[in-house]
Design a protein around this motif. Sequence first.
Motif, PDB file in Angstrom:
ATOM      1  N   GLY A 163       3.594 -11.198  -7.993  1.00 13.46           N
ATOM      2  CA  GLY A 163       4.291 -11.433  -9.261  1.00 13.46           C
ATOM      3  C   GLY A 163       4.838 -10.193  -9.928  1.00 13.46           C
ATOM      4  N   LYS A 164       4.513  -9.022  -9.365  1.00 18.45           N
ATOM      5  CA  LYS A 164       4.987  -7.791 -10.007  1.00 18.45           C
ATOM      6  C   LYS A 164       6.088  -7.144  -9.170  1.00 18.45           C
ATOM      7  N   PRO A 165       7.244  -6.872  -9.808  1.00 12.88           N
ATOM      8  CA  PRO A 165       8.310  -6.181  -9.070  1.00 12.88           C
ATOM      9  C   PRO A 165       7.837  -4.787  -8.662  1.00 12.88           C
ATOM     10  N   LEU A 166       8.245  -4.404  -7.469  1.00 17.57           N
ATOM     11  CA  LEU A 166       7.749  -3.148  -6.923  1.00 17.57           C
ATOM     12  C   LEU A 166       8.865  -2.497  -6.113  1.00 17.57           C
ATOM     13  N   SER A 167       9.025  -1.215  -6.252  1.00 22.49           N
ATOM     14  CA  SER A 167       9.915  -0.508  -5.331  1.00 22.49           C
ATOM     15  C   SER A 167       9.118   0.633  -4.724  1.00 22.49           C
ATOM     16  N   ALA A 168       9.354   0.860  -3.443  1.00 21.35           N
ATOM     17  CA  ALA A 168       8.557   1.878  -2.755  1.00 21.35           C
ATOM     18  C   ALA A 168       9.340   2.483  -1.610  1.00 21.35           C
ATOM     19  N   GLU A 169       8.958   3.679  -1.282  1.00 24.57           N
ATOM     20  CA  GLU A 169       9.554   4.384  -0.144  1.00 24.57           C
ATOM     21  C   GLU A 169       8.672   4.115   1.070  1.00 24.57           C
ATOM     22  N   ILE A 170       9.271   3.627   2.154  1.00 23.06           N
ATOM     23  CA  ILE A 170       8.484   3.320   3.358  1.00 23.06           C
ATOM     24  C   ILE A 170       9.167   3.876   4.608  1.00 23.06           C
ATOM     25  N   GLU A 171       8.400   3.914   5.686  1.00 18.34           N
ATOM     26  CA  GLU A 171       8.981   4.225   6.989  1.00 18.34           C
ATOM     27  C   GLU A 171       9.591   2.935   7.549  1.00 18.34           C
ATOM     28  N   ALA A 172      10.535   3.059   8.461  1.00 21.78           N
ATOM     29  CA  ALA A 172      11.203   1.874   9.024  1.00 21.78           C
ATOM     30  C   ALA A 172      10.217   0.963   9.749  1.00 21.78           C
ATOM     31  N   ASP A 173       9.148   1.558  10.309  1.00 21.73           N
ATOM     32  CA  ASP A 173       8.210   0.732  11.087  1.00 21.73           C
ATOM     33  C   ASP A 173       6.931   0.397  10.325  1.00 21.73           C
ATOM     34  N   THR A 174       6.948   0.572   9.007  1.00 13.39           N
ATOM     35  CA  THR A 174       5.770   0.184   8.216  1.00 13.39           C
ATOM     36  C   THR A 174       5.590  -1.327   8.286  1.00 13.39           C
ATOM     37  N   LEU A 175       4.379  -1.727   8.657  1.00 14.21           N
ATOM     38  CA  LEU A 175       4.098  -3.161   8.713  1.00 14.21           C
ATOM     39  C   LEU A 175       3.676  -3.653   7.330  1.00 14.21           C
ATOM     40  N   LEU A 176       3.919  -4.932   7.086  1.00 11.91           N
ATOM     41  CA  LEU A 176       3.607  -5.490   5.768  1.00 11.91           C
ATOM     42  C   LEU A 176       2.126  -5.355   5.443  1.00 11.91           C
ATOM     43  N   ILE A 177       1.256  -5.486   6.445  1.00 10.64           N
ATOM     44  CA  ILE A 177      -0.187  -5.348   6.207  1.00 10.64           C
ATOM     45  C   ILE A 177      -0.514  -3.960   5.652  1.00 10.64           C
ATOM     46  N   ASP A 178       0.103  -2.938   6.225  1.00 15.14           N
ATOM     47  CA  ASP A 178      -0.169  -1.582   5.750  1.00 15.14           C
ATOM     48  C   ASP A 178       0.423  -1.361   4.357  1.00 15.14           C
ATOM     49  N   PHE A 179       1.568  -1.984   4.124  1.00 12.76           N
ATOM     50  CA  PHE A 179       2.219  -1.850   2.824  1.00 12.76           C
ATOM     51  C   PHE A 179       1.359  -2.464   1.716  1.00 12.76           C
ATOM     52  N   VAL A 180       0.897  -3.706   1.928  1.00 13.16           N
ATOM     53  CA  VAL A 180       0.142  -4.359   0.840  1.00 13.16           C
ATOM     54  C   VAL A 180      -1.221  -3.687   0.643  1.00 13.16           C
ATOM     55  N   ARG A 181      -1.824  -3.234   1.716  1.00 10.73           N
ATOM     56  CA  ARG A 181      -3.114  -2.544   1.572  1.00 10.73           C
ATOM     57  C   ARG A 181      -2.921  -1.214   0.843  1.00 10.73           C
ATOM     58  N   ALA A 182      -1.797  -0.545   1.124  1.00 10.61           N
ATOM     59  CA  ALA A 182      -1.512   0.711   0.423  1.00 10.61           C
ATOM     60  C   ALA A 182      -1.279   0.467  -1.066  1.00 10.61           C
ATOM     61  N   HIS A 183      -0.980  -0.774  -1.416  1.00 13.10           N
ATOM     62  CA  HIS A 183      -0.781  -1.114  -2.831  1.00 13.10           C
ATOM     63  C   HIS A 183      -1.971  -1.892  -3.391  1.00 13.10           C
TER      64      HIS A 183
END
Lengths: 153, 267
Positions: free
Chosen positions: A9-29
């Motif tokens: 529910g919260k808008p988010l912008s982030a810098e990622i690598e092209a091969d970042t998986l969604l699992i790593d992204f959400v855990r990092a957040h």
Amino acid sequence: MEIKLTLNGKPLSAEIEADTLLIDFVRAHGCYSVKRGCETANCGLCTVLLDGTPVLSCSVLAARAAGHHVQTLEGLQEEAEDFVGFIADQGAEQCGFCNPGFVMNTIALLRENPDPTDDEIRAYLAGNLCRCSGYEGQLRGIRAYLDGRKGEA
Amino acid sequence: MRKVLSINQYVRAQSLDEAYTLCQKKNNVVLGGMLWLKMQKRNIGTAIDLCDLGLDKIEETETAYRIGAMVPLRALELHEGFAKLTQGAMEEAVRHIVGVQFRNCATLGGSLWGRFGFSDVLTLFLALDARVRLHHAGEMALADFAALPRTTRDILVEVIVPKTAGRVVYLSQRNISTDFPVLTVALAARDGAYTCVIGARPMPAAVFADEKGLLAQGITEDSARAFAEDIASRAALGGNMRGSADYRREICKVLVRRAALALAKEG
């Protein structure tokens, strides 16, 4: 690369690598309910909802989720509260590691089919593996919740 | 954390021409559901995502269903039109594939492009007499596409399933629920002709006709058995960790016979 998405529910912008998986992204957040299990897209531990649809976050690029709504168990506590107690009452899990994936997929099941049969529950949750139990506890828990809900109606 | 797949750049193509141009470079890859790709040890230059091109839709015309390459397997499983057209074979072909979350990710395009030996999807779509449309090479029979060299660099845009009246039955054998199949069988009856597709041989699916006319006089216990034994004797079968060639041959006889009898029952 920069991505913008909505996480719980919260808008988010982030810098990622092209091969970042969604699992790593959400855990990092901070969404630690999303577990890394088999990494071969078989166990369902990493289940998240992408625009309301259950997907395996270990196999989705974070970049592909850009512009979409991602939900993890952290954002669905209220909806989960309805039935997780019934699963716990059955002593359905031992270690609990698979629980968030089960709960996420059960939420998706009940949204899609509010009154599933036992076979429909088994079929929908076939992609969620539990190495402690024999799955009957989870089934009994969900069945008890559904039966209880019918009794209230 | 295990990381075996690396991607240097991610591009959401804004046109098929852009995707096609990008995919001409050898280390660039078009993304499907990424389920198989993710498990490969590979360095990808540019990952080309087709998700902005509207290929996630199923369009119904008077004569056919046109399925975008990015349509997930789960959408096929739940599609009422396909349930009716295939008498439930579509659902039967995909429901064993891992789980709902997996089938929400896996795309029809990715499933067919891979021409995987274990593919339930390729088996059924061959029996449905499907055609594919590639951006550069144009429209062709799925069977012709399946025979193309794996080095072909093109974009699978859509899959076309004719709404030909007929019947189809899909069966598979698995050692354990949600595993890869040991053998897949799709048997279709259309315009008085029978098409039998055998997949997970473990090589990619192959198409067989009733060349000897064993079912021409109708499907009975005896004709179904004779047809099944004929198919099992003609199909090239191999062995792998899930089953030997001999085991597959026995399974083939059973599944083809059952499929024929089910076809007769439905008719």
